[in-house]
Design a protein around this motif. Structure first.
Motif, PDB file in Angstrom:
ATOM      1  N   ASN A 140       0.802  -1.224   0.000  1.00 24.45           N
ATOM      2  CA  ASN A 140       0.000   0.000   0.000  1.00 24.45           C
ATOM      3  C   ASN A 140       0.841   1.283   0.000  1.00 24.45           C
ATOM      4  OD1 ASN A 140      -2.535  -1.359   0.105  1.00 24.45           O
ATOM      5  ND2 ASN A 140      -2.154  -1.802   2.264  1.00 24.45           N
ATOM      6  N   ARG A 146      -9.001   2.207  -6.099  1.00 23.99           N
ATOM      7  CA  ARG A 146      -9.371   0.793  -6.161  1.00 23.99           C
ATOM      8  C   ARG A 146      -9.856   0.389  -7.550  1.00 23.99           C
ATOM      9  NH1 ARG A 146     -13.499  -2.772  -5.856  1.00 23.99           N
ATOM     10  NH2 ARG A 146     -13.121  -4.710  -4.681  1.00 23.99           N
ATOM     11  N   ASP A 147     -10.662   1.258  -8.204  1.00 23.13           N
ATOM     12  CA  ASP A 147     -11.197   0.878  -9.504  1.00 23.13           C
ATOM     13  C   ASP A 147     -10.085   0.728 -10.538  1.00 23.13           C
ATOM     14  OD1 ASP A 147     -10.695   3.611  -9.413  1.00 23.13           O
ATOM     15  OD2 ASP A 147     -12.286   4.103 -10.843  1.00 23.13           O
TER      16      ASP A 147
END
Length: 247
Positions: A140, A146-147
Motif C-alpha cells: 500500500n 481501487r477501480d
C-alpha cells in the motif's frame, strides 16, 4: 467415444503442410483435449508413425502454450484454453479439425506448433518501468484508486496465448497489446514511460505484420481470460495522446 481427427501436419517451416485424417477410439469424455492428443500420439508411436507435435506446458490454463484452432474456433467451442477443454464438449462419432494458429506473424514450426515470439518482441519494445523501488515495497506504499487497481489486475490476466490474433479476420494483436498498455497505464508505476511505451509497442506490432483493428470483436469473444474489448479503446486513446505530445 470414437472420433475422426483431421490434423494439420507440416514437417517444418519450409515444408508444404496438409491435413491428415486419423481414426481414434477409446476416448473418454473426462479426458482433456490434450490428453486426447496424447492418446492419438501413443497410437501413432505404437504403429511406427511420427507423433503430432503440439505445444503444452502447465496444462492448467495458466500459460497459454496449448493454443490450437479446433473446428475453426480458437481454443475450441468453450471459452477456455485448449488444455482445459474436455472431450465432453464433443460427441461420439464427431469429426474434429485441428489446426495451428493462422497468422503471418505466427509461422508454423512443426505441425500444430507456431512461433509466437512476435508477442515477446512487442513486450520488449514497451521497455521497462523506471521506478527505483529498491527492495520489494509494501503493497500500500503507492496509493492507487481501487477501480484502477482492479482494472489493471483484471487485464493483467492476459496470458499471451494468441487466440485474439487467430480469431481476428485481420490478424490484429490489438487486444493483447491493449491489455498490456491498460495494465501499466492504470497504475502510478506505469506513468513515466506511458506515452513512449504505447508508440514503441504499436510500432513493433505493425513491424511484425499484425493487421489493423476494425472493432469486429472476435478477439474478445475468443479470449480465454475474457479480456474486455475496451482495452483497445484505451490503447487508441493513449496512442493519440502520445502522438499529439510529440512522442
Amino acid at each position: 467415444m470414437k472420433l475422426t481427427l483431421k490434423i494439420w501436419r507440416q514437417e517444418n517451416a519450409a515444408a508444404q503442410g496438409a491435413i491428415h485424417t486419423y481414426e481414434l477410439d477409446g476416448v473418454s469424455s473426462d479426458m482433456s483435449f490434450l490428453e486426447m492428443l496424447d492418446l492419438l500420439n501413443e497410437q501413432l508411436v505404437t504403429s511406427g508413425e511420427e507423433p503430432v507435435a503440439f505445444d503444452s506446458d502447465c496444462r492448467e490454463g495458466i500459460c497459454g502454450m496449448c493454443s490450437l484452432m479446433i473446428n475453426g474456433e480458437a481454443h475450441g467451442p468453450e471459452v477456455t484454453t485448449t488444455c482445459q477443454l474436455h472431450m465432453r464438449s464433443f460427441n461420439d462419432g464427431d469429426t474434429i479439425t485441428i489446426e495451428p494458429w493462422r497468422a503471418e506473424p505466427f509461422p508454423v514450426i512443426k505441425d500444430l506448433v507456431v512461433d509466437r515470439s512476435a508477442f515477446d518482441r512487442i513486450i520488449q519494445a514497451g521497455g521497462y518501468i523506471s521506478a527505483n523501488t529498491g527492495s520489494a515495497p509494501e503493497a500500500n506504499s503507492v496509493p492507487a484508486p481501487r477501480d484502477k487497481a482492479m482494472r489493471a489486475f483484471n487485464v493483467a490476466t492476459c496470458i499471451g496465448c494468441g487466440a485474439c490474433v487467430a480469431a481476428c479476420p485481420n490478424g490484429s494483436a490489438s487486444l493483447f497489446m491493449g491489455a498490456k498498455i491498460t495494465h501499466l497505464g492504470e497504475l502510478p508505476q506505469g506513468q513515466p514511460e506511458r506515452w513512449s511505451r504505447v508508440v514503441d509497442m504499436v510500432g513493433q506490432h505493425d513491424h511484425e505484420g499484425f493487421g489493423g483493428c476494425t472493432n469486429i470483436g472476435e478477439c474478445a469473444a475468443a479470449c480465454p481470460k475474457e479480456i474486455p474489448l475496451d482495452v483497445i479503446s484505451q490503447l487508441n486513446k493513449d496512442l493519440r495522446t502520445a502522438l499529439k505530445s510529440g512522442h
